[in-house]
Design a protein around this motif. Sequence first.
Motif, short mmCIF file in Angstrom:
data_model
loop_
_atom_site.label_atom_id
_atom_site.label_comp_id
_atom_site.label_asym_id
_atom_site.label_seq_id
_atom_site.Cartn_x
_atom_site.Cartn_y
_atom_site.Cartn_z
N LYS A 55 0.83 -1.21 0.00
CA LYS A 55 0.00 0.00 0.00
C LYS A 55 0.86 1.26 0.00
O LYS A 55 0.59 2.22 -0.71
CB LYS A 55 -0.92 0.01 1.22
N THR A 57 -3.50 3.41 -7.31
CA THR A 57 -4.56 4.41 -7.50
C THR A 57 -4.75 4.72 -8.98
O THR A 57 -5.88 4.90 -9.46
CB THR A 57 -4.22 5.70 -6.73
N TYR A 86 -8.63 -0.55 -2.56
CA TYR A 86 -8.72 0.21 -3.82
C TYR A 86 -9.89 -0.38 -4.63
O TYR A 86 -9.66 -1.12 -5.60
CB TYR A 86 -7.41 0.13 -4.60
#
Length: 389
Positions: A94, A102, A137
């Motif tokens: 992450k 992202t 996500y």
Amino acid sequence: MNEIILCKLGEVVLKGLNRRSFEMKLMSNIRRRTARFGKFRIYSKQSTIYVEPAEETCDLSGAYAACKQVFGIIAIARAVPCPKEKEAILATAKTYLGEALTAARSFKVESKRADKSFPMSSIQLSQWVGGELHEAYPHLKVDVHHPELTVYVEVREDAAYVHAPAEPAAGGLPIGMGGRAVSLLSGGIDSPVASYMMAKRGVQLEMIHFASPPYTSEQAREKVLQLARELVPWCGRLTVHVVPFAEIQEEIRRSCPEDHFTLIMRRFMMRLADALAHELGCGALVTGECLGQVASQTMAALAVSEDAATLPVLRPLIGMDKEEIVRIARHIGTFDTSILPYEDCCTVFTPRHPKTKPHVEEVREMEQALDVAGLVRRAMENRDIVKIK
């Protein structure tokens, strides 16, 4: 985060009982290439060489670019180590790959468990990390066949490592493991590519260039030295022996038939390179010759020129076409310099109708009109030696 570089080994892993000597040479080459970017700890484990910054001031990006051009490394990745725990691996993914996750629209996780004591299998780890990332996500689609981003997890002996896809590196074998050779470097497209290809097979090169002032200019000489500079990131430090060639060419023009000018000139180049190779303890010569490309590169002509050497003549481009050679020249960064419009000695005194099917005995007889030993000796005595780092 404490990024490191993972250098994946290619052909080196096939070397059996000699493998360790190849790995040691490769680490030595990496150490030398990365030295200007700071102090790194370089070590080898489980078919991977680790390049780990030893100081905060290390330029990891510079070291990464340098390692991509080190022969012996087949793929390379920037990675972040973490404890061998699934939660730590997830947190590292992450943090380290957050921006990429992202931006991506699809992803998958691919795990490799080199440490078999780790409690999860590779598939289980990939599924768990992938599921957690998908929750974190939610815009991401899981695509195991053609993902936009692959998150790689490697559980190894000392730690787990998280990284994005590795990039292709130089491949080949570590320079220094294939012996030493003298490479004939002209100002054209072919000879730098030939030098690169032999270095890729682990051959350490000495370069020889033939200059013909006043028939060739200082710009032509500088062009060749620039080509050598452009080869250094691939081949390592180079020494260019610049041998004066005008006297030899003038004597050939004065004493030999015009249609044999190029052939006899090539024979002198072979003699000079051969003499240099013996002086330096090299085991072969390297040329950029390609079968049938020009009149001096027919099968008969190659046999005549090689007759003047005592060492093997390596021709890595022999079966390639020009487009293949140009593609490699662009890849290694020598093409734009090679096409600069400065003549080299090969274009001086070019015959109007060169001989394409010569005979060795006939050419040897023609050379009896020349003081071959004296011409070679004077050329070697008057050479310049230029070290390129």
